[in-house]
Design a protein around this motif. Sequence first.
Motif, PDB file in Angstrom:
ATOM      1  N   UNK A   1      58.112  23.475  52.742  1.00 30.30           N
ATOM      2  CA  UNK A   1      57.238  24.537  53.243  1.00 30.30           C
ATOM      3  C   UNK A   1      56.985  25.599  52.172  1.00 30.30           C
ATOM      4  N   UNK A   2      55.799  26.187  52.162  1.00 31.31           N
ATOM      5  CA  UNK A   2      55.509  27.261  51.199  1.00 31.31           C
ATOM      6  C   UNK A   2      56.049  28.604  51.682  1.00 31.31           C
ATOM      7  N   UNK A   3      56.089  29.544  50.781  1.00 31.20           N
ATOM      8  CA  UNK A   3      56.347  30.940  51.134  1.00 31.20           C
ATOM      9  C   UNK A   3      55.078  31.503  51.761  1.00 31.20           C
ATOM     10  N   UNK A   4      55.209  32.262  52.865  1.00 34.12           N
ATOM     11  CA  UNK A   4      54.048  32.800  53.575  1.00 34.12           C
ATOM     12  C   UNK A   4      54.250  34.295  53.782  1.00 34.12           C
ATOM     13  N   UNK A   5      53.189  35.065  53.546  1.00 34.07           N
ATOM     14  CA  UNK A   5      53.270  36.520  53.712  1.00 34.07           C
ATOM     15  C   UNK A   5      52.009  37.040  54.384  1.00 34.07           C
ATOM     16  N   UNK A   6      52.169  38.148  55.085  1.00 38.10           N
ATOM     17  CA  UNK A   6      51.074  38.897  55.698  1.00 38.10           C
ATOM     18  C   UNK A   6      51.001  40.240  55.009  1.00 38.10           C
ATOM     19  N   UNK A   7      49.791  40.642  54.605  1.00 36.95           N
ATOM     20  CA  UNK A   7      49.660  41.888  53.878  1.00 36.95           C
ATOM     21  C   UNK A   7      48.502  42.749  54.343  1.00 36.95           C
ATOM     22  N   UNK A   8      48.640  44.044  54.056  1.00 30.81           N
ATOM     23  CA  UNK A   8      47.605  45.022  54.389  1.00 30.81           C
ATOM     24  C   UNK A   8      47.392  45.903  53.165  1.00 30.81           C
ATOM     25  N   UNK A   9      46.167  45.943  52.688  1.00 37.58           N
ATOM     26  CA  UNK A   9      45.824  46.791  51.558  1.00 37.58           C
ATOM     27  C   UNK A   9      45.071  48.012  52.074  1.00 37.58           C
ATOM     28  N   UNK A  10      45.465  49.183  51.594  1.00 38.17           N
ATOM     29  CA  UNK A  10      44.797  50.434  51.976  1.00 38.17           C
ATOM     30  C   UNK A  10      44.936  50.712  53.471  1.00 38.17           C
ATOM     31  N   UNK A  11      46.189  50.645  53.983  1.00 40.40           N
ATOM     32  CA  UNK A  11      46.394  50.899  55.419  1.00 40.40           C
ATOM     33  C   UNK A  11      46.468  52.386  55.722  1.00 40.40           C
ATOM     34  N   UNK A  12      46.747  53.198  54.726  1.00 35.58           N
ATOM     35  CA  UNK A  12      46.894  54.611  55.002  1.00 35.58           C
ATOM     36  C   UNK A  12      46.075  55.468  54.078  1.00 35.58           C
ATOM     37  N   UNK A  13      44.935  54.972  53.649  1.00 31.57           N
ATOM     38  CA  UNK A  13      44.080  55.739  52.749  1.00 31.57           C
ATOM     39  C   UNK A  13      42.693  55.919  53.326  1.00 31.57           C
ATOM     40  N   UNK A  14      41.704  55.906  52.469  1.00 35.13           N
ATOM     41  CA  UNK A  14      40.330  56.137  52.902  1.00 35.13           C
ATOM     42  C   UNK A  14      39.666  54.894  53.468  1.00 35.13           C
ATOM     43  N   UNK A  15      40.245  53.730  53.209  1.00 39.19           N
ATOM     44  CA  UNK A  15      39.645  52.484  53.687  1.00 39.19           C
ATOM     45  C   UNK A  15      38.620  51.897  52.753  1.00 39.19           C
ATOM     46  N   UNK A  16      38.403  52.518  51.588  1.00 35.79           N
ATOM     47  CA  UNK A  16      37.373  52.007  50.680  1.00 35.79           C
ATOM     48  C   UNK A  16      37.713  50.605  50.178  1.00 35.79           C
ATOM     49  N   UNK A  17      38.992  50.312  50.000  1.00 37.73           N
ATOM     50  CA  UNK A  17      39.412  48.999  49.504  1.00 37.73           C
ATOM     51  C   UNK A  17      40.284  48.265  50.535  1.00 37.73           C
ATOM     52  N   UNK A  18      40.130  48.613  51.804  1.00 32.98           N
ATOM     53  CA  UNK A  18      41.019  48.066  52.822  1.00 32.98           C
ATOM     54  C   UNK A  18      40.814  46.560  52.993  1.00 32.98           C
ATOM     55  N   UNK A  19      41.926  45.863  53.249  1.00 31.43           N
ATOM     56  CA  UNK A  19      41.875  44.417  53.406  1.00 31.43           C
ATOM     57  C   UNK A  19      43.140  43.949  54.109  1.00 31.43           C
ATOM     58  N   UNK A  20      43.030  42.827  54.819  1.00 34.33           N
ATOM     59  CA  UNK A  20      44.164  42.184  55.449  1.00 34.33           C
ATOM     60  C   UNK A  20      44.158  40.721  55.021  1.00 34.33           C
ATOM     61  N   UNK A  21      45.349  40.138  54.869  1.00 37.96           N
ATOM     62  CA  UNK A  21      45.361  38.766  54.355  1.00 37.96           C
ATOM     63  C   UNK A  21      46.623  38.026  54.769  1.00 37.96           C
ATOM     64  N   UNK A  22      46.490  36.726  54.853  1.00 37.94           N
ATOM     65  CA  UNK A  22      47.606  35.798  54.898  1.00 37.94           C
ATOM     66  C   UNK A  22      47.562  35.005  53.597  1.00 37.94           C
ATOM     67  N   UNK A  23      48.714  34.806  52.981  1.00 38.55           N
ATOM     68  CA  UNK A  23      48.738  34.066  51.726  1.00 38.55           C
ATOM     69  C   UNK A  23      50.011  33.233  51.669  1.00 38.55           C
ATOM     70  N   UNK A  24      49.889  32.046  51.070  1.00 39.64           N
ATOM     71  CA  UNK A  24      51.023  31.127  50.931  1.00 39.64           C
ATOM     72  C   UNK A  24      51.196  30.752  49.471  1.00 39.64           C
ATOM     73  N   UNK A  25      52.439  30.538  49.065  1.00 40.83           N
ATOM     74  CA  UNK A  25      52.766  30.138  47.688  1.00 40.83           C
ATOM     75  C   UNK A  25      53.712  28.950  47.675  1.00 40.83           C
TER      76      UNK A  25
END
Length: 692
Positions: free
Chosen positions: A112-136
């Motif tokens: 099985x791969x490594x799996x993570x859930x992430x949130x970019x710019x959760x507490x800022x202005x939202x200009x670069x906000x993003x949510x993602x699932x990623x596996x390695x």
Amino acid sequence: MKLRFAAVLLLPCGLAHAEPRITQNDFGGAGLLQTPTARMAPAGELSVNANRTDPYSRYSVSLQPLDWLEGSFRYTAITNRPYGSEALSGSQSYKDKAVDAKVRLWHESHWAPEVALGFRDIGGTGLFSSEFFVANKRFDNFDFSAGIAWGYIGNRGDFDNPLGYVSNRFDTRPALEGTGDVNSGAYFRGKPSLFGGVSYQTPWDRLSLKLEFEGNDYKNEPKDNEIKQDSPINLGAVFKVTDSIDLSAAWERGNTAMFGVTFHTNFVSRKAPAKTYDPTPEPLPAKAPTTSMEQVNWADVSRRLQQNAGYKVERISQRDSELIVYGEQQRYFHSSKAVGRASRILDNSVNDDIDWFTVVNKRYDLPLEETSLPRQTFREVINNEEPLEALHRTTEINPAMPHNEKTLYTEAPQHFSYGVGLGFKQNVGGPDGLLYQFSADADAEYRFNRNTWWSGLLSANLVNNFDKFVYDAPSGLPRVRTDLRQYLTTSNTTMPLFQLSHAEQLDKDLYGMVYGGYLESMFAGVGAEVLFRPTGERWSLGADLNWVRQRDFDQGFALRDYSVVTGHITGYTDLPFDTLAAVSVGRYLAGDWGTTVDISREFFNGVRVGAWATITTASSAEYGEGSFDKGLYLSIPFDEMMSMSTMRRANLVWAPLTRDGGARLSRSYQLHSMTDSREGDMFYRNFEKITE
């Protein structure tokens, strides 16, 4: 030229392959270039990153408080967009502030791969906000990643949102710009894109290469920036200059160069500098002295306990075959080291009638804990006749309690003490850019008795760039913090602290303190605090109540008209993963009522990483940009950085904005931190220092 360079890289192929390294991405956090990966740095890792990809200059700090949790905060300068009007910010470029988080959902296994859930710019202005699932998944020296992202990382919008089948609200992503709020209303909304890539650890352990396919097409950049992308494929390299410095270079968008640098360290695995400026611990005698207890030079013992073990002795007593030292530790951050050195001194000073050494640690005459160790076992461990575990099993930490004992010596109190040092202040993220000040600080303390004292601090400016500080943030509340500019620029010499305090142990587990004076740089007043901290429990409860009045801008003795009653009830409890939660409910400096939640992690060496958020009755409109108070902090013992032992700390606090809502009184003395040693955790986690 390119072929010859490639041949040079391939020359060391016969060498053993290096372990793949986890490096930072452009935004901060483990990843490739523009995209994150599921990888996590080791717990305790701190990375400071700076890079440039036109038109963005990014500066970030990434922290790894737990092996499955990564947090980052970041400033992005959009260098081709002004912060505001020229009258507001001059030539300053626009500054975006953001907080990111990533959580590991699944650890990599054989299949099985490594799996993570992430949130970019959760507490800022939202200009670069993003949510993602990623596996390695790692194969030899190649580490492959693949993910799906919504928002900025997935702006290309490869396909319709699968969550649209659950609700059509997920089909469109709302515009968020300049709110500074948690962007939960936009999570996982809009069309997502796929992204991924691979990192390759070359046979040369200093060099790793990166290739990625990003999910952003740069057609919806913040501030209507028109950025051309010739290719979604980015290529890059990371060169390890030293174990603490990485240099990065890349070719992104098919047309733009990126250059960056990362400074990093790990507060768990790194070794503190050797304490070359500490006094040498006293060697144990071949046999115990034969002098009777009445003939011991206790004044000399007290002097050695202070100079070599760091204890300012109050008194020395005897109870049967136990020798007890009452004192306040003033040098060694690790109490195990102090107790070990004190035991050496006592073993050198008393005859064989004594079987146990006990040190009662006090803080402003508050009895905190008593540590007792068997003399014979201690000698055997120091002489390598018994393993350290034997002493660990027999050493006791108990709450400090009154005893029927014989006083052998009482030390006259030392009333006055002082020190000098270098101070640093910074303010960053507003239209004025990065502001800083270095100052020469002198602190002093006068003890009227052991639990009543005056403390003061005088700060003189050495160098600053506060001449650029021209912006006062708007506020719909009383200006309890947004007058920061006036407090920093009115006078070159300030008096941040001028306070009288008295502390007492009210009961076995109950402590109290009253205080008054100039309590911090912006407020003076009077107050009281109580703390119930039961022995052996992993929780405590405290309360404080204060009447304070605003100080004049020059931080002298004059006061302004604004006054307020402020105070909180605070509960502390331990959580899993060596974390501590503190929840406060009460009234803040601007008169608003609310709650502050603080979550922190302390590592075995005393380094603490934490974050807080405050929600109050102040509306978003009254609070202003940011909507609510929040921030991150890092507290590092100077003992981890210096070649001499010290109990002082470096406290670094990052808040995206200075606002009036949710502002608390910044007191220099708080009972919870003053009584931390009651728990004994740090003592046992660093028990091996008892031999140093």
